[in-house]
Design a protein around this motif. Structure first.
Motif, short mmCIF file in Angstrom:
data_model
loop_
_atom_site.label_atom_id
_atom_site.label_comp_id
_atom_site.label_asym_id
_atom_site.label_seq_id
_atom_site.Cartn_x
_atom_site.Cartn_y
_atom_site.Cartn_z
N THR A 103 11.64 -18.56 1.21
CA THR A 103 11.63 -17.92 2.65
C THR A 103 12.41 -16.51 2.53
OG1 THR A 103 11.14 -20.05 3.55
CG2 THR A 103 12.21 -18.53 5.02
N ALA A 104 11.86 -15.72 3.11
CA ALA A 104 12.65 -14.37 3.07
C ALA A 104 11.76 -13.18 3.73
CB ALA A 104 13.22 -13.96 1.93
N VAL A 105 12.38 -12.05 3.90
CA VAL A 105 11.86 -10.96 4.19
C VAL A 105 11.51 -10.32 2.82
CG1 VAL A 105 11.54 -8.82 5.26
CG2 VAL A 105 12.47 -10.59 6.52
N TYR A 106 10.14 -10.05 2.62
CA TYR A 106 9.93 -9.26 1.47
C TYR A 106 9.77 -7.68 1.35
CZ TYR A 106 9.63 -13.81 -1.21
OH TYR A 106 10.11 -15.05 -1.77
N TYR A 107 10.35 -6.97 0.52
CA TYR A 107 9.97 -5.63 0.56
C TYR A 107 9.62 -5.05 -0.50
CZ TYR A 107 13.53 -6.12 4.43
OH TYR A 107 14.12 -6.50 5.73
N CYS A 108 8.89 -3.95 -0.66
CA CYS A 108 8.61 -3.32 -1.88
C CYS A 108 9.32 -1.67 -1.67
CB CYS A 108 6.87 -2.94 -2.02
SG CYS A 108 6.04 -2.15 -0.84
N ALA A 109 9.57 -1.46 -2.75
CA ALA A 109 10.34 -0.24 -3.04
C ALA A 109 9.97 0.47 -4.05
CB ALA A 109 11.69 -0.54 -2.97
N THR A 110 10.09 1.93 -4.05
CA THR A 110 9.79 2.80 -5.44
C THR A 110 10.82 3.70 -5.67
OG1 THR A 110 8.20 3.88 -6.33
CG2 THR A 110 8.62 4.65 -4.02
N GLY A 111 10.88 3.93 -7.14
CA GLY A 111 11.73 4.99 -7.58
C GLY A 111 11.02 5.46 -8.85
N ALA A 124 0.88 -1.22 -0.12
CA ALA A 124 0.04 -0.12 0.28
C ALA A 124 0.83 1.27 0.13
CB ALA A 124 -0.95 -0.19 1.15
N THR A 125 0.68 2.14 -1.03
CA THR A 125 1.54 3.17 -1.05
C THR A 125 0.62 4.43 -0.90
OG1 THR A 125 1.27 3.59 -3.39
CG2 THR A 125 2.55 2.01 -2.85
N TYR A 163 16.41 2.23 -5.59
CA TYR A 163 15.21 2.68 -5.22
C TYR A 163 15.42 3.63 -3.89
CZ TYR A 163 13.33 -0.81 -8.09
OH TYR A 163 12.88 -1.77 -9.41
N ASN A 164 14.60 4.64 -3.92
CA ASN A 164 14.69 5.78 -2.93
C ASN A 164 13.86 5.32 -1.76
OD1 ASN A 164 14.37 7.00 -5.87
ND2 ASN A 164 15.98 7.80 -4.88
N TYR A 165 12.90 4.91 -1.93
CA TYR A 165 11.94 4.45 -0.61
C TYR A 165 11.69 2.76 -0.44
CZ TYR A 165 11.42 9.55 -1.34
OH TYR A 165 11.48 10.77 -1.66
N TRP A 166 11.40 2.66 0.85
CA TRP A 166 11.37 1.12 1.11
C TRP A 166 10.30 1.07 2.23
CZ3 TRP A 166 13.98 -2.87 -1.24
CH2 TRP A 166 15.08 -2.70 -2.11
N GLY A 167 9.43 -0.05 1.84
CA GLY A 167 8.54 -0.46 3.17
C GLY A 167 9.51 -0.89 4.24
N GLN A 168 8.77 -1.52 5.14
CA GLN A 168 9.40 -2.07 6.53
C GLN A 168 9.68 -3.74 6.24
OE1 GLN A 168 5.89 -1.74 6.37
NE2 GLN A 168 5.22 -3.68 6.97
N GLY A 169 8.89 -4.30 5.23
CA GLY A 169 9.22 -5.66 4.86
C GLY A 169 7.91 -6.54 5.53
N THR A 170 8.05 -7.83 5.12
CA THR A 170 6.83 -8.56 5.56
C THR A 170 7.42 -9.95 5.31
OG1 THR A 170 4.78 -9.76 5.41
CG2 THR A 170 5.58 -8.95 3.44
N GLN A 171 7.47 -10.91 6.53
CA GLN A 171 8.37 -12.27 6.66
C GLN A 171 7.66 -13.35 5.80
OE1 GLN A 171 11.26 -13.18 7.93
NE2 GLN A 171 10.80 -15.04 6.61
#
Length: 127
Positions: free
Chosen positions: A91-99, A23-24, A114-122
């Motif tokens: 298996t990993a922490v997944y992040y979304c990012a934007t640029g 969600a952005t 990428y300039n901006y990142w979320g906090q991640g989800t396991q």
């Protein structure tokens, strides 16, 4: 300000499915590239998939092509990653990012762009 919030991670069995959401807010989604990345313990962050929300063009890493699908709902300012046929190696922490550049194969290979990142989800896939 620009914010990205991931959700949808969890524990799933080998062969199962999950749908991640990003969600952005704070920017116009259809002018940006959204990338999904993942990082397993002791490993470098790697690109999974990206989408240019202006025209819907996408790229996938070879390890997930055919199993994962990225999509965007610009009206909801949300990008999704549908993950099917999950494997323990996912298996990993997944992040979304934007640029503010187009999604390309190179942009998947260069997470530092990428300039901006979320906090991640396991995401944990059991064997």
């Amino acid at each position: 300000q620009v914010q990205l919030v991931e959700s949808g991670g969890g524990l799933v069995q080998h062969g199962g499915s999950l749908r991640l959401s990003c969600a952005t807010s704070g920017f116009t989604l259809n002018a940006y590239n959204i990338g999904w990345f993942r990082q397993a313990p002791g490993k470098e962050r790697e690109g999974v998939s990206c989408i240019s929300t202006s025209d819907g063009s996408t790229h996938y890493d070879g390890s997930v092509r055919g199993r994962f699908t990225i999509s965007s709902d610009n009206a909801k300012n949300t990008v999704y990653l549908q993950m099917n046929s999950l494997k323990p190696e996912d298996t990993a922490v997944y992040y979304c990012a934007t640029g503010r550049f187009q999604c390309t194969f190179s942009s998947l290979r260069n997470y530092r762009w990428y300039n901006y990142w979320g906090q991640g989800t396991q995401v944990t896939v059991s064997s």
